[in-house]
Design a protein around this motif. Structure first.
Motif, mmCIF file in Angstrom:
data_model
loop_
_atom_site.group_PDB
_atom_site.id
_atom_site.type_symbol
_atom_site.label_atom_id
_atom_site.label_comp_id
_atom_site.label_asym_id
_atom_site.label_seq_id
_atom_site.Cartn_x
_atom_site.Cartn_y
_atom_site.Cartn_z
ATOM 1 N N ARG A 130 47.765 48.913 27.867
ATOM 2 C CA ARG A 130 48.617 47.862 28.432
ATOM 3 C C ARG A 130 49.491 47.221 27.350
ATOM 4 O O ARG A 130 50.610 46.795 27.611
ATOM 5 N N GLN A 131 48.954 47.169 26.141
ATOM 6 C CA GLN A 131 49.702 46.541 25.045
ATOM 7 C C GLN A 131 51.015 47.260 24.732
ATOM 8 O O GLN A 131 51.958 46.643 24.258
ATOM 9 N N ASN A 132 51.045 48.565 25.009
ATOM 10 C CA ASN A 132 52.269 49.317 24.715
ATOM 11 C C ASN A 132 53.083 49.623 25.969
ATOM 12 O O ASN A 132 54.071 50.328 25.902
ATOM 13 N N ALA A 133 52.624 49.108 27.098
ATOM 14 C CA ALA A 133 53.266 49.504 28.345
ATOM 15 C C ALA A 133 54.560 48.741 28.578
ATOM 16 O O ALA A 133 54.625 47.546 28.320
ATOM 17 N N PRO A 134 55.588 49.456 29.079
ATOM 18 C CA PRO A 134 56.832 48.763 29.404
ATOM 19 C C PRO A 134 56.639 47.763 30.547
ATOM 20 O O PRO A 134 57.328 46.751 30.619
ATOM 21 N N GLU A 135 55.687 48.065 31.445
ATOM 22 C CA GLU A 135 55.419 47.184 32.592
ATOM 23 C C GLU A 135 53.924 46.917 32.665
ATOM 24 O O GLU A 135 53.230 47.445 33.539
ATOM 25 N N PRO A 136 53.391 46.093 31.763
ATOM 26 C CA PRO A 136 51.934 45.904 31.704
ATOM 27 C C PRO A 136 51.344 45.403 33.020
ATOM 28 O O PRO A 136 50.200 45.745 33.363
ATOM 29 N N ALA A 137 52.114 44.645 33.782
ATOM 30 C CA ALA A 137 51.583 44.071 35.020
ATOM 31 C C ALA A 137 51.231 45.139 36.058
ATOM 32 O O ALA A 137 50.456 44.885 36.975
ATOM 33 N N ALA A 138 51.788 46.343 35.897
ATOM 34 C CA ALA A 138 51.494 47.411 36.862
ATOM 35 C C ALA A 138 50.183 48.128 36.534
ATOM 36 O O ALA A 138 49.617 48.835 37.357
ATOM 37 N N LEU A 139 49.716 47.935 35.318
ATOM 38 C CA LEU A 139 48.513 48.648 34.865
ATOM 39 C C LEU A 139 47.263 47.824 35.153
ATOM 40 O O LEU A 139 46.713 47.170 34.274
ATOM 41 N N THR A 140 46.818 47.889 36.399
ATOM 42 C CA THR A 140 45.735 46.999 36.813
ATOM 43 C C THR A 140 44.453 47.714 37.218
ATOM 44 O O THR A 140 43.425 47.060 37.392
ATOM 45 N N GLU A 141 44.500 49.031 37.398
ATOM 46 C CA GLU A 141 43.402 49.684 38.106
ATOM 47 C C GLU A 141 42.384 50.384 37.201
ATOM 48 O O GLU A 141 42.736 51.113 36.280
ATOM 49 N N LEU A 142 41.118 50.134 37.516
ATOM 50 C CA LEU A 142 40.010 50.859 36.892
ATOM 51 C C LEU A 142 39.210 51.488 38.017
ATOM 52 O O LEU A 142 38.471 50.803 38.729
ATOM 53 N N SER A 143 39.391 52.804 38.201
ATOM 54 C CA SER A 143 38.672 53.524 39.252
ATOM 55 C C SER A 143 37.391 54.069 38.641
ATOM 56 O O SER A 143 37.396 55.071 37.936
ATOM 57 N N MET A 144 36.304 53.361 38.870
ATOM 58 C CA MET A 144 35.027 53.765 38.258
ATOM 59 C C MET A 144 33.867 53.241 39.084
ATOM 60 O O MET A 144 33.924 52.146 39.636
ATOM 61 N N GLY A 145 32.819 54.056 39.162
ATOM 62 C CA GLY A 145 31.657 53.690 39.952
ATOM 63 C C GLY A 145 31.569 54.548 41.198
ATOM 64 O O GLY A 145 32.554 54.713 41.921
ATOM 65 N N MET A 146 30.376 55.158 41.411
ATOM 66 C CA MET A 146 30.104 55.986 42.575
ATOM 67 C C MET A 146 28.802 55.474 43.197
ATOM 68 O O MET A 146 28.311 54.413 42.814
ATOM 69 N N SER A 147 28.218 56.224 44.143
ATOM 70 C CA SER A 147 27.031 55.705 44.839
ATOM 71 C C SER A 147 25.937 55.249 43.880
ATOM 72 O O SER A 147 25.279 54.235 44.116
ATOM 73 N N GLY A 148 25.747 55.992 42.785
ATOM 74 C CA GLY A 148 24.620 55.706 41.909
ATOM 75 C C GLY A 148 24.873 54.661 40.844
ATOM 76 O O GLY A 148 23.927 54.202 40.183
ATOM 77 N N ASP A 149 26.140 54.280 40.650
ATOM 78 C CA ASP A 149 26.410 53.388 39.505
ATOM 79 C C ASP A 149 27.501 52.355 39.773
ATOM 80 O O ASP A 149 28.058 51.785 38.840
ATOM 81 N N PHE A 150 27.774 52.066 41.051
ATOM 82 C CA PHE A 150 28.905 51.158 41.306
ATOM 83 C C PHE A 150 28.611 49.718 40.908
ATOM 84 O O PHE A 150 29.530 48.948 40.586
ATOM 85 N N GLU A 151 27.321 49.344 40.890
ATOM 86 C CA GLU A 151 27.025 47.969 40.488
ATOM 87 C C GLU A 151 27.383 47.755 39.012
ATOM 88 O O GLU A 151 28.019 46.749 38.661
ATOM 89 N N GLU A 152 26.996 48.705 38.171
ATOM 90 C CA GLU A 152 27.354 48.624 36.742
ATOM 91 C C GLU A 152 28.885 48.592 36.593
ATOM 92 O O GLU A 152 29.428 47.863 35.773
ATOM 93 N N ALA A 153 29.552 49.435 37.388
ATOM 94 C CA ALA A 153 31.015 49.519 37.279
ATOM 95 C C ALA A 153 31.663 48.180 37.639
ATOM 96 O O ALA A 153 32.602 47.736 36.979
ATOM 97 N N ILE A 154 31.139 47.539 38.679
ATOM 98 C CA ILE A 154 31.698 46.242 39.084
ATOM 99 C C ILE A 154 31.466 45.202 37.986
ATOM 100 O O ILE A 154 32.348 44.407 37.659
ATOM 101 N N LEU A 155 30.292 45.256 37.369
ATOM 102 C CA LEU A 155 30.014 44.320 36.265
ATOM 103 C C LEU A 155 30.987 44.530 35.101
ATOM 104 O O LEU A 155 31.289 43.600 34.356
ATOM 105 N N GLU A 156 31.475 45.757 34.955
ATOM 106 C CA GLU A 156 32.391 46.055 33.846
ATOM 107 C C GLU A 156 33.863 46.014 34.249
ATOM 108 O O GLU A 156 34.731 46.422 33.495
ATOM 109 N N GLY A 157 34.133 45.571 35.469
ATOM 110 C CA GLY A 157 35.540 45.333 35.823
ATOM 111 C C GLY A 157 36.200 46.350 36.746
ATOM 112 O O GLY A 157 37.437 46.337 36.883
ATOM 113 N N ALA A 158 35.425 47.222 37.386
ATOM 114 C CA ALA A 158 36.030 48.196 38.306
ATOM 115 C C ALA A 158 36.894 47.493 39.349
ATOM 116 O O ALA A 158 36.507 46.453 39.889
#
Ligand SMILES: *Cc1c(COP(=O)(O)O)cnc(C)c1O
Length: 230
Positions: free
Chosen positions: A188-216
């Protein structure tokens, strides 16, 4: 209550609970129901229970499901979450809301070219191999920065964030999710449009709670909603 509907309810309660623990709003976590290998009728059932976003991994199966009479005319959106080969981009470009599994600049270039032919702007994520397991797809974390820079310049596509499939072990998974979040902050620090870089697609059935804790911001859940795959 149908079983898909009740499983969906359970998953949403678990998401809400994880959000409470993380001090985050539920509205900041988007649930993508992963319907790969499941029938259009199953997707329809989830749709009737209120689910609107679905994830598919295999091009041929995805195209068939898109055309399925059970889903005809329904306002739902598709996320392509599988590994996407360049030569398949053309087939899905006008049918997806977001492409999660891009791990080469050349594939992003192909997406850009095909999106332009349809006069579209397509959102995509770069997949990162945070676990560094040889069997997994994804960019090596060390080449991510360079790849992101090249993607920023492409027309008709928008890099919106990062995606990963974590290690099976939940302690390792949590560390990898945390790394992905830091990588997003960095690009994001080098992005021309940092505001568009918002998504973290992470976490599946077995680990989505951890992913949410880390910002998914997007979690991709199949088994916990549709049951085990054959
Ligand atoms: C299959 C798949 C999922 C869903 O996995 P479950 O463990 O069934 O929730 C999520 N992400 C990707 C990339 C997948 O291929």
């Amino acid at each position: 209550m149908s079983s898909i509907s009740s499983k969906l309810t359970t998953v949403k309660e678990q998401i809400a609970e994880a959000c409470r623990k993380a001090g985050r709003s539920e509205h900041d976590v988007t649930l993508i129901a992963v319907s790969k290998t499941k029938s259009a009728a199953a997707v329809r059932e989830a749709w009737e229970a209120g689910q609107r976003k679905f994830g598919e991994s295999y091009v041929q199966e995805f195209l068939e499901k898109c055309e399925a009479p059970e889903l005809s005319g329904l306002p739902l959106s598709w996320h392509f979450i599988g590994h996407l080969q360049s030569n398949k981009v053309r087939q899905i470009v006008d049918k997806v809301t977001m492409v999660h599994g891009i791990d080469k600049v050349s594939t992003a270039e192909e997406l850009s070219k095909r999106a332009a032919q349809h006069n579209l702007t397509v959102d995509f994520l770069l997949e990162v191999n945070t676990s560094r397991e040889a069997s997994k797809y994804g960019l090596d974390p060390d080449s991510l920065l360079q790849a992101a820079e090249e993607c920023f310049a492409l027309p008709n596509v928008r890099l919106r964030g990062l995606m990963t499939i974590a290690s099976y072990d939940s302690t390792a998974a949590r560390r990898e999710f945390s790394e992905l979040r830091k990588m997003l902050e960095k690009i994001r620090q080098n992005a021309p449009e940092p505001a568009a870089l918002t998504e973290l697609s992470m976490g599946m059935s077995g680990d989505f709670e951890e992913a949410i804790l880390e910002g998914a911001t997007m979690i991709r859940i199949g088994t916990a909603i549709f049951g085990r795959r054959a």
